[in-house]
Design an enzyme around this catalytic site. Structure first.
Site, PDB file in Angstrom:
ATOM      1  CG  LEU A  19      -2.055  -1.087   1.142  1.00 59.48           C
ATOM      2  CD1 LEU A  19      -2.977  -0.976   2.357  1.00 59.48           C
ATOM      3  CD2 LEU A  19      -2.883  -1.000  -0.151  1.00 59.48           C
ATOM      4  CB  ALA A  67       6.623  -3.870 -10.018  1.00 59.47           C
ATOM      5  CB  THR A 114       7.207  -4.268 -18.603  1.00 58.56           C
ATOM      6  OG1 THR A 114       7.138  -3.274 -19.612  1.00 58.56           O
ATOM      7  CG2 THR A 114       8.633  -4.265 -18.054  1.00 58.56           C
ATOM      8  CG  ASP A 115       6.051  -3.621 -23.918  1.00 59.52           C
ATOM      9  OD1 ASP A 115       6.264  -2.911 -22.915  1.00 59.52           O
ATOM     10  OD2 ASP A 115       5.274  -3.283 -24.843  1.00 59.52           O
ATOM     11  CD  GLU A 116       8.137   0.572 -20.255  1.00 57.26           C
ATOM     12  OE1 GLU A 116       9.093   1.235 -19.844  1.00 57.26           O
ATOM     13  OE2 GLU A 116       6.957   0.874 -20.053  1.00 57.26           O
ATOM     14  CE1 TYR A 139       8.605  -1.014 -14.293  1.00 54.36           C
ATOM     15  CE2 TYR A 139       8.511  -0.371 -16.598  1.00 54.36           C
ATOM     16  CZ  TYR A 139       8.066  -1.154 -15.555  1.00 54.36           C
ATOM     17  OH  TYR A 139       7.084  -2.083 -15.768  1.00 54.36           O
ATOM     18  CB  SER A 140      12.987  -0.971 -18.915  1.00 59.57           C
ATOM     19  OG  SER A 140      13.927   0.004 -19.263  1.00 59.57           O
ATOM     20  CE  LYS A 143       8.454  -5.817 -13.964  1.00 59.51           C
ATOM     21  NZ  LYS A 143       7.733  -6.455 -12.801  1.00 59.51           N
ATOM     22  N   PRO A 194       0.385  17.419 -21.134  1.00 59.66           N
ATOM     23  CG  PRO A 194       1.490  16.693 -19.201  1.00 59.66           C
ATOM     24  CD  PRO A 194       0.131  16.903 -19.769  1.00 59.66           C
ATOM     25  CE1 TYR A 196       6.435  14.131 -20.001  1.00 60.28           C
ATOM     26  CE2 TYR A 196       6.716  11.768 -20.240  1.00 60.28           C
ATOM     27  CZ  TYR A 196       6.455  12.870 -19.446  1.00 60.28           C
ATOM     28  OH  TYR A 196       6.222  12.700 -18.107  1.00 60.28           O
TER      29      TYR A 196
END
Ligand code: TYD
Length: 331
Positions: A19, A67, A114-116, A139-140, A143, A194, A196
């Site tokens: 949490l 994650a 993830t695909d990242e 991040y990637s 992972k 916004p 990018y």
């Protein structure tokens, strides 16, 4: 969670969650009284707590979704991603290995990724299960590392694992830091949108329930040790997606055509921004019969309706710490 608890009344499902900022028990109010559901507040970095949960509940399966997942936050605080995504994953693997103690028959550790991890595609080509890893964001990278550990526990200790690498998700209850829920919130509040860089970055979008069904399918029917790439066959450049979102929301909010588009603002690009992600989900489709069940317009429409009907939820999660985060990323 909701899919598993309602579809499998004879399973006992334990929801383990720390949490942190995006966790919210309100999201599960409709199922939290069901007899086959329990909640444990614990951090996957807390090995004693994980051990106690394994001892008490003796799970046959672990579905690991815990994650840190937002790229912009990983740019601000990379170490949080190493702790939760890498060390937290190894803690869970250790607990499964210890408590299953070599009796792996009927057990499964499913890791949601993830695909990242595959990096960025050019204008053509698709990620598959055999694409080489080439992560670019903290991040990637975290992972990718966790995926390697999950495979290593299979190859070294025989832990019965499966992995899914999924494309971008969207749907109700999504914390408004990712593109779709953030822009829905900003459109509702007539705030700048916004975008990018040049807005021509491409993502492959999948409705969250279709992802949950893919996890269910792989957990029950996937081959031990295997990886499955999961995607929506649904590529959109960010700018086209934002324009679609504006059009659908203007209709639903009774605003003038193109009113919300006026709020599109091109802002400084994200560092290390991957140009294009797209998944070839042929393996899970042909081997396990999975495919997305809703079109993008249907899924987006359900998602927008959910946010419009849950403005109190949105206000609640965007107060306090969210304002600080927003200032840090968007100035
Ligand atoms: P995001 O939802 O953060 O997912 P990911 O980075 O994991 O793909 O972003 C989706 C795309 O939208 C990505 O190309 C970055 C872009 N984006 C913006 O242009 N503006 C924003 O404010 C956000 C959050 C994302």
């Amino acid at each position: 969670m909701r899919l598993f608890v309602t579809k499998y009344p004879h399973y006992h499902i334990v929801n383990l969650d720390a949490l942190t900022y995006a966790g919210n028990l309100e999201n599960l109010r409709d199922i939290d009284q069901l007899p086959n559901y329990s909640f444990c507040k614990a951090d996957i970095l807390d090995t004693a707590a994980i051990d106690a949960i394994f001892t008490e509940h003796q799970p046959d399966a672990v579905i690991h979704l815990a994650a840190e997942s937002h790229v912009d936050r990983s740019i601000l605080s990379p170490l949080d991603f190493v702790y939760t995504n890498v060390i937290g994953t190894v803690n869970l693997l250790n607990a499964a290995k210890k408590h299953w103690a070599g009796h792996f028959e009927g057990k499964r550790f499913h890791h949601v990724s993830t695909d990242e991890v595959f990096g960025a595609l050019g204008n053509t080509g698709l990620f598959t299960e055999t694409t080489s890893y080439d992560p670019h964001s903290p991040y990637s990278a975290s992972k990718a590392s966790s995926d390697h550990f999950v495979r290593a526990y299979h190859d070294t200790y025989g832990l019965p694992i499966t992995i899914t690498n999924c494309s971008n998700n969207y749907g109700p209850n999504h914390f408004p830091e990712k593109l779709i829920p953030l822009f829905i919130n900003n459109i509702i509040n007539r705030k700048p949108l916004p975008v990018y860089g040049d807005g021509l970055y491409t993502r492959d979008w999948l409705y969250v329930i279709d992802h949950a069904v893919a996890i269910d399918t792989v957990l029950h029917d996937g081959k031990t040790g295997a990886t499955y790439a999961v995607g929506g066959f649904n590529e959109w450049t960010n700018i086209d997606l934002v324009k679609l979102l504006c059009r659908l929301m203007d209709e639903k909010l009774g605003r003038a055509t193109c009113e919300s588009e006026q709020q599109i603002t091109y802002v400084k690009d994200r560092p290390g921004h991957d140009r294009r992600y797209a998944i070839d989900a042929t393996k899970i489709n042909t081997e396990l019969g999975w495919k997305p069940s809703v079109t993008f317009e249907e899924g987006l429409s359900i998602t927008i309706d959910w946010y419009l009907q849950n403005t109190a939820w949105l206000q609640n999660v965007t107060s306090g710490a969210y304002t600080e985060y927003y200032k840090k990323v968007y100035g």
